[in-house]
Structure formats: structure tokens, C-alpha cells
Design a protein around this motif. Sequence first.
Motif, mmCIF file in Angstrom:
data_model
loop_
_atom_site.group_PDB
_atom_site.id
_atom_site.type_symbol
_atom_site.label_atom_id
_atom_site.label_comp_id
_atom_site.label_asym_id
_atom_site.label_seq_id
_atom_site.Cartn_x
_atom_site.Cartn_y
_atom_site.Cartn_z
ATOM 1 N N LEU A 256 -5.234 0.225 -4.698
ATOM 2 C CA LEU A 256 -4.747 -1.041 -5.240
ATOM 3 C C LEU A 256 -5.820 -1.718 -6.090
ATOM 4 O O LEU A 256 -5.540 -2.216 -7.195
ATOM 5 C CB LEU A 256 -4.321 -1.970 -4.097
ATOM 6 C CG LEU A 256 -3.018 -1.634 -3.375
ATOM 7 C CD1 LEU A 256 -2.849 -2.521 -2.148
ATOM 8 C CD2 LEU A 256 -1.821 -1.789 -4.297
ATOM 9 N N THR B 55 -5.299 2.894 0.698
ATOM 10 C CA THR B 55 -4.339 2.059 -0.017
ATOM 11 C C THR B 55 -5.036 0.894 -0.705
ATOM 12 O O THR B 55 -4.782 0.607 -1.882
ATOM 13 C CB THR B 55 -3.269 1.529 0.956
ATOM 14 O OG1 THR B 55 -2.631 2.626 1.594
ATOM 15 C CG2 THR B 55 -2.234 0.703 0.216
ATOM 16 N N LEU C 152 3.252 -3.950 -3.218
ATOM 17 C CA LEU C 152 2.983 -5.373 -3.031
ATOM 18 C C LEU C 152 4.276 -6.161 -2.835
ATOM 19 O O LEU C 152 4.336 -7.075 -1.986
ATOM 20 C CB LEU C 152 2.208 -5.910 -4.232
ATOM 21 C CG LEU C 152 0.796 -5.333 -4.425
ATOM 22 C CD1 LEU C 152 0.179 -5.861 -5.713
ATOM 23 C CD2 LEU C 152 -0.093 -5.662 -3.234
ATOM 24 N N THR C 153 5.299 -5.828 -3.587
ATOM 25 C CA THR C 153 6.587 -6.505 -3.432
ATOM 26 C C THR C 153 7.189 -6.242 -2.057
ATOM 27 O O THR C 153 7.789 -7.138 -1.445
ATOM 28 C CB THR C 153 7.564 -6.048 -4.533
ATOM 29 O OG1 THR C 153 6.987 -6.309 -5.819
ATOM 30 C CG2 THR C 153 8.889 -6.781 -4.427
ATOM 31 N N VAL D 140 5.603 -5.724 0.751
ATOM 32 C CA VAL D 140 4.909 -6.562 1.732
ATOM 33 C C VAL D 140 5.428 -7.995 1.666
ATOM 34 O O VAL D 140 5.690 -8.641 2.696
ATOM 35 C CB VAL D 140 3.394 -6.516 1.498
ATOM 36 C CG1 VAL D 140 2.675 -7.509 2.406
ATOM 37 C CG2 VAL D 140 2.860 -5.100 1.748
ATOM 38 N N ALA D 141 5.594 -8.519 0.447
ATOM 39 C CA ALA D 141 6.116 -9.887 0.295
ATOM 40 C C ALA D 141 7.539 -9.993 0.838
ATOM 41 O O ALA D 141 7.893 -10.983 1.505
ATOM 42 C CB ALA D 141 6.077 -10.285 -1.181
ATOM 43 N N THR E 183 2.290 0.464 -7.448
ATOM 44 C CA THR E 183 1.516 -0.663 -6.931
ATOM 45 C C THR E 183 2.380 -1.909 -6.787
ATOM 46 O O THR E 183 2.336 -2.593 -5.750
ATOM 47 C CB THR E 183 0.334 -0.948 -7.871
ATOM 48 O OG1 THR E 183 -0.500 0.217 -7.946
ATOM 49 C CG2 THR E 183 -0.485 -2.123 -7.370
#
Length: 414
Positions: free
Chosen positions: A301, A297, A323-324, A326-327, A319
Amino acid sequence: MPSTESRPTSAPPRSAPGGTVPGVPAARRAPGAAGLLTGVLTGLVTTVRARLRDAAPALLAYAAVRLTGLLVLAVWAHRRHHGVWPILAAQWDADWYLGIADHGYAHHLGTAYDANSLAFFPLYPVLVKAVAVLTPGSRASTGLAIAVICSFLAAWGVHAVGSRLHGRRVGVLLTVLWAALPVGLVQWMGYTESLFTAFAAWALYAVLTGRLLWAASLAALAGLTRPTGIAVAAAVGVAALLSLRRGFSVRALAAVLLAPAGWLAYVGWVGVRLGRWDGYFAVQRLWHNEWDGGAETVRRLREVLAQNSSPELFLIMVTVTLLTSVALYALSAGDRQPLPLLVFTGVLLLIVLGSGGVYFPRARFLLPGFPLLLPAALHLARASRRFRGIFLTAAVLGSAYCGAYMVLVWPSAP
């Protein structure tokens, strides 16, 4: 002498065989088993109708979002001379599930990569095969119909969780955001995401309302639907174990044991079928789905964000989604979401991000993680009507475009 009016004019009625009294209406007799069952069913229907009326705005909004996406897909497909039905019902993973429904599973492990049907969990193809016997049309159309129906059940469950935690407005907004995900088109394809999300959403709702055995039963069904069913089982198991701190409960203990039963049953069955204890994991290795702790991963990325000067649009979307997510998980933890929701989305993220398998389907793998959208739904609920309208319109149109691009331009599976 007393008048004859004070005397009984006839003998008291005697009970007929079976305890009934002649001349007494059935409604006034003591209810039997049939009467009790009727009463229970009547109460259940009344409850379902009331909750369905409460969820109606969310379900209508969900239908509007998905129909918008379908319309964009239909126009785009027509211009490219593609049929919409084959795209939705019979390509990629849908073709694998139809093959399982038609011919069953492979008997041997083999050595060919990306070619063993045992990687796909059984509940959806079993449903397709069973329902197709009772309905007209092909198994492909049956599978698509099941996915669409389950998508509404999933949307209903998403609304129920959001409403339970933060009120009806947040429930509606959460449903709309889930419908408008960039890969939301998959909800109306012959895939398992809608069925799985329905089980996951209602299992989490059952946990939130203290119905641990219901939650465990739904978790077991989720475990028969997708490999990530273990995330639902973990959420239910944690909730049941925490409930034991208040005192021993047979129901809670049974929920702990039942929740992972579906997942364990299929993984165990594959091991028996292939004659090796790690049979299912050997199949996954042939599909390049080894666990590597996230190394692949991170590599992808870095490749998309820094090394490739012109990455594919679909890979950029994947991608950004990862990332979103995780945030959003960090925001969910900061909002102190109920622990079962955090466990579910946390395990789901751990599985998706920690896999060394193919990169491009990972946005789809996260589609059932609707609790990740709760921080966004809460923010929208507090925002001005104008901002809310602009944001949701952009999300719906973006989802429609991404969905059509995903199946018409992107050359691989969603």
C-alpha cells in the motif's frame, strides 16, 4: 314391508390386496411414500418458481451488467487480435484447475515455487471432471459453463440476502453492485469465485432464515472450494453457537461441527498425502502465502500510494478496492449488520489483508464479500433516481473497462 329401494343392492366393496378399494380414484386414496415424495417435490418446485420470479429483475440486471463487460472485452480483444474464449476458460488459475481435472493432484511437496497443485481446493475441478463426462465439448468449456451458471446462482443468493434484510429494491441494487465490481469479469471465467460466492450467499441466507443445518452443509461445500471457506464456516458456527443460548439444540451443535468439515477434510487430506501435519501450509509457503499479520499489505500500500511515481493502473485498482473494503466494513459494523455477515466479511478481510502472499489478486479474493456492499446499496436505495442512474452507469462501464484491462493489458493473473 320396506321397499326394495331402501335395501343395499349389493354387498359393500371389499378391500383389495394392499388396502386399496376398487373403484375409488387414486387421488382419493391415502397417500403412500411415492405420493408424499411427489407432494414434497411439487411444493419445492412451486417455492423455487415463486422465488425465482421475485429475483427475476435482479438476475436480468446481473446478466445485463456482465454482458456489457463481455461486449467490451470482445471488442477490445478483437482489436488486439486475441480470442475471448481462451482468456475466459483456460488461462492462469483456470489452467491449474483443468490440470487437476485431467491429471489429479501432485504427490510430493517439492521445492519449486508456485508449482504445486495442492494449493487449489478440489470441488471445482471435481465438478468439471464429472460434468464433462456427461456433456459435449472440452473440459475448459465445461468449466466455463459451470462458472457462468454458478454466477447466476450466486447473484440469486446475493439478492435473497439483500431482500431479506432490507427489501426487494436493496436486493436488486446489491446484486447490480456485486456484478459491477472492478474484477467482476472473474465471475464469468473458469475460476472458483462464482461457485464459492453461491455457497457463501445461500449459507448466509440459510442462517438468516434459521436453517442452520442447510447453512452448515453449504459452508462445508464452500470449504471444499476455496481456502477462504473457513470464513463461511466461522459465520455459520457463530450463529449456531449463539442459538445455543436459547437452549440446547442437537441441530445447532451438529451445524457447529459440520460447517468447517469441508475445509478441515481437504487440509487434513493434503497433510496425509504429503506425510506431514502441516502439509497444506507448507504448500502455501511455496506459493508465498505465509501469514504475516498484514506487513506485506502495508508495504505494498505504501509503495503504490507514496513511493512509486507511476504505479500500474491495475495495482491502483487493487489498492483502492482494499481500502474501500475496509471502510465499507466499518460502515457495515456501524449499520449493525447481522453478526454472521460481519463475521464472514471480517474473517475474509483478515485472511486477505493478513497474507504475505502476492498483492495483485487480492481484489479478486474479496469478490465473494458481497455483504460489504450493503451500505452502498442502502444509500443508493434512498438516493434520487438521477443519482442512482449516474452512479450505476459509471460503475458498470468502469467494471467493463477494468475487466478488459485486467485480462488484456495486465501481464499477470487477475
